[in-house]
Scaffold this active site. Structure first.
Site, mmCIF file in Angstrom:
data_model
loop_
_atom_site.group_PDB
_atom_site.id
_atom_site.type_symbol
_atom_site.label_atom_id
_atom_site.label_comp_id
_atom_site.label_asym_id
_atom_site.label_seq_id
_atom_site.Cartn_x
_atom_site.Cartn_y
_atom_site.Cartn_z
ATOM 1 N N ASP A 189 26.714 10.326 -14.680
ATOM 2 C CA ASP A 189 25.672 10.985 -15.473
ATOM 3 C C ASP A 189 24.505 11.213 -14.523
ATOM 4 O OD1 ASP A 189 23.652 11.745 -17.227
ATOM 5 O OD2 ASP A 189 24.258 10.342 -18.789
ATOM 6 N N ASP A 218 0.817 -1.209 0.000
ATOM 7 C CA ASP A 218 0.000 0.000 0.000
ATOM 8 C C ASP A 218 0.855 1.266 0.000
ATOM 9 O OD1 ASP A 218 0.995 -0.286 2.525
ATOM 10 O OD2 ASP A 218 -0.901 0.099 3.567
ATOM 11 N N ASP A 248 21.121 17.922 -16.695
ATOM 12 C CA ASP A 248 21.645 16.656 -17.220
ATOM 13 C C ASP A 248 23.118 16.834 -17.561
ATOM 14 O OD1 ASP A 248 22.058 14.200 -18.367
ATOM 15 O OD2 ASP A 248 20.704 14.500 -20.056
ATOM 16 N N GLU A 279 29.174 15.693 -20.920
ATOM 17 C CA GLU A 279 27.858 16.210 -21.308
ATOM 18 C C GLU A 279 27.576 17.548 -20.640
ATOM 19 O OE1 GLU A 279 23.185 14.738 -21.225
ATOM 20 O OE2 GLU A 279 24.647 13.828 -19.869
ATOM 21 N N ARG A 313 32.396 9.929 -21.180
ATOM 22 C CA ARG A 313 31.366 10.786 -21.752
ATOM 23 C C ARG A 313 31.454 12.144 -21.066
ATOM 24 N NH1 ARG A 313 27.443 7.623 -21.415
ATOM 25 N NH2 ARG A 313 26.251 8.313 -19.587
ATOM 26 N N HIS A 339 25.706 6.083 -29.622
ATOM 27 C CA HIS A 339 24.518 6.884 -29.341
ATOM 28 C C HIS A 339 24.612 8.223 -30.068
ATOM 29 C CE1 HIS A 339 26.802 9.471 -26.556
ATOM 30 N NE2 HIS A 339 27.274 8.363 -25.992
ATOM 31 N N HIS A 352 23.445 2.840 -19.914
ATOM 32 C CA HIS A 352 22.434 3.159 -18.907
ATOM 33 C C HIS A 352 22.651 2.340 -17.634
ATOM 34 C CE1 HIS A 352 19.641 4.683 -22.336
ATOM 35 N NE2 HIS A 352 20.480 5.615 -21.915
ATOM 36 N N HIS A 395 20.176 15.514 -27.048
ATOM 37 C CA HIS A 395 18.712 15.439 -27.085
ATOM 38 C C HIS A 395 18.132 16.720 -26.504
ATOM 39 C CE1 HIS A 395 18.948 14.603 -22.744
ATOM 40 N NE2 HIS A 395 19.871 13.698 -23.033
ATOM 41 N N GLU A 426 26.710 15.589 -25.786
ATOM 42 C CA GLU A 426 27.318 14.536 -24.969
ATOM 43 C C GLU A 426 28.035 13.465 -25.785
ATOM 44 O OE1 GLU A 426 24.276 11.879 -23.178
ATOM 45 O OE2 GLU A 426 22.818 13.380 -23.807
ATOM 46 N N TYR A 428 33.482 4.468 -25.647
ATOM 47 C CA TYR A 428 33.315 3.372 -24.701
ATOM 48 C C TYR A 428 34.081 2.164 -25.235
ATOM 49 C CZ TYR A 428 29.522 6.645 -24.030
ATOM 50 O OH TYR A 428 28.795 7.796 -23.869
ATOM 51 N N HIS A 453 14.636 13.774 -21.563
ATOM 52 C CA HIS A 453 14.561 13.601 -23.012
ATOM 53 C C HIS A 453 13.272 14.300 -23.418
ATOM 54 C CE1 HIS A 453 17.262 9.741 -22.960
ATOM 55 N NE2 HIS A 453 17.919 10.844 -22.694
#
Length: 437
Positions: A254, A44, A265, A400, A398, A344, A237, A348, A377, A381, A355
């Site tokens: 990230d 609950d 971001d 960004e 990365r 990638h 991710h 964005h 970004e 990798y 996004h």
């Protein structure tokens, strides 16, 4: 009436958005947008409530189980809200409700009804209308309510082309909130650099980030934070965040805050021990060079595709120079050989969603306009089992930032987060010296 939960934007902004929406609707039509509902976490207990971004964009109203109906006829234009009625007992248990009586004056809408009476009022209000702007399967609870109402529209239209395009260009008030989101996010990344050291767990650094968000007025993250040490950075991710950080590895973070519903971001990559190794430095500098060139190109009149094409060229040339790729640069680009290391897109849209809404055009060829906000970004990798020189295996990088397109070019909303190698190393070494005192 306690209004602490209300929007961090002037009501005039929401009124103006509804007016612009009505102006884009065809005559003799209605537009229906449902709110988000509470989501069960277990038994609950619910997850913290987060309003649907489209519904918020038009109302600034942060309660579940609500619906906004815009009506346009030759004689009138109306904004009508269906929402939960006041209930002293339920409010004692679960928190305050605005209620039907207070909704019109506080939200500056024309009429309000109880959401439980939707099926009774909706057919009467829309009886003589010919078209309904609606998105089925967007909120299933709303589909159910609509199915229980006697509706007889000639046309059903998608409202996303209207609202997504509106959301894509940020107002001065939105930019102000996004600047704050970027600044708070940058402060959290600085804190992460200061607190990172070998043998701390990834989730410990995540907790430092979330605390910094909270400390500066951002209650929630805008998405699940990534704190990825070593080879984990090669999982785009990665959110497990449950591994110990190792001396000699890089850590990719990230993470972004949500401030007044707007997302920050940022990604930063830095050494766990505060000092880049030579191979790490070479990969990092290649990504940073690509990002800086992309920022130069991401201006009004250009496209994301133009910048990404240049990023790919810089990376492929750099990977050839390092012996990670072999062959002719142009041929490797044509063959998309880089995709094993850069899989990638360059960026964005950013706004109420991390996004954010808005069309990109084929291969992200849409021309950038003043008022758009996007991420930039680039990354590389190189997994630990890649067929490359050994010193580069297990390195994921990365970098960004958040970019506002302006009349003069662009503005980096997240510039406060260090990304030059010297600045990162100095920050981390200075903090280590302080801890030793």
């Amino acid at each position: 009436m306690d209004l602490a939960y209300m929007a961090n934007l002037p009501q005039e902004e929401f009124i103006e958005r509804r007016q612009r929406t009505l102006a884009k609707m065809q005559p003799n039509s209605a537009l229906l947008v449902f709110s988000e509902i509470e989501k069960r976490r277990n038994n609950d207990c619910d997850f913290p409530f987060r309003q649907d971004s489209y519904f918020w964009y038009l109302t600034g109203f942060n309660e579940p189980n609500a619906a906004l109906l815009l009506v346009k006829t030759e004689q009138t234009e109306k904004a009508i809200l269906f929402l939960r009625p006041r209930d002293p007992l339920l409010e004692t248990w679960n928190g305050r409700r605005l209620g039907v009586e207070y909704a019109p004056p506080i939200l500056n809408i024309d009429e309000a009804y109880a959401i439980d009476d939707f099926s009774a009022h909706f057919p009467k209000i829309t009886r003589n209308l010919t078209a309904l702007y609606y998105v089925p399967a967007f909120h299933l609870w709303g589909d159910k309510l609509l199915s229980e109402s006697a509706v007889n529209f000639t046309d059903f239209l998608d409202w996303r082309p209207i609202l997504s395009e509106m959301r894509l260009i940020k107002s001065p008030n939105e930019i102000r909130l996004m600047q704050q989101a970027g600044q708070i996010t940058a402060l959290a990344h600085i804190k992460a650099m200061q607190e990172t050291r070998a043998n701390r767990f990834e989730y410990e650094i995540e907790s430092e980030i979330l605390y910094e968000f909270n400390r500066h007025g951002a209650r929630f993250a805008s998405y699940n934070s990534i704190v990825a040490g070593g080879n984990n950075a090669c999982i785009l991710h990665y959110t497990e965040n449950d591994q110990a950080l190792k001396d000699g590895d890089l850590v990719l973070i990230d993470a972004g805050c949500e401030f007044a519903m707007y997302a920050g971001d940022i990604t930063r990559t830095f050494p766990v021990n505060g000092k880049f190794s030579q191979p790490q430095r070479e990969i990092y500098e290649l990504v940073l060079k690509a990002q800086k060139r992309a920022i130069e190109l991401l201006i009004s009149g250009n496209s994301i595709k133009q910048a990404n094409d240049e990023v790919i060229r810089i990376k492929v040339q750099g990977l050839v120079d390092l012996g990670i790729l072999q062959g002719d640069v142009e041929a490797l680009i044509e063959q998309k050989a880089y995709r094993q290391f850069y899989m990638h897109g360059l960026g964005h849209w950013l706004g109420l969603d991390v996004h954010d809404a808005g069309e990109y055009g084929e291969e992200r060829s849409r021309i950038l306009e003043v008022g758009m906000v996007l991420t930039v970004e680039p990354g590389l990798y190189i997994s630990e089992d890649a067929n490359v020189p050994e010193q580069y295996r297990g390195i994921g990088v990365r970098i960004e930032d958040n970019l506002l397109i302006t009349e003069d070019g662009n503005k980096i909303l997240t510039a406060a987060a260090p990304k030059e190698i010297e600045a990162i190393e100095n920050l981390m070494q200075k903090n280590r010296q302080f801890l030793k005192m």
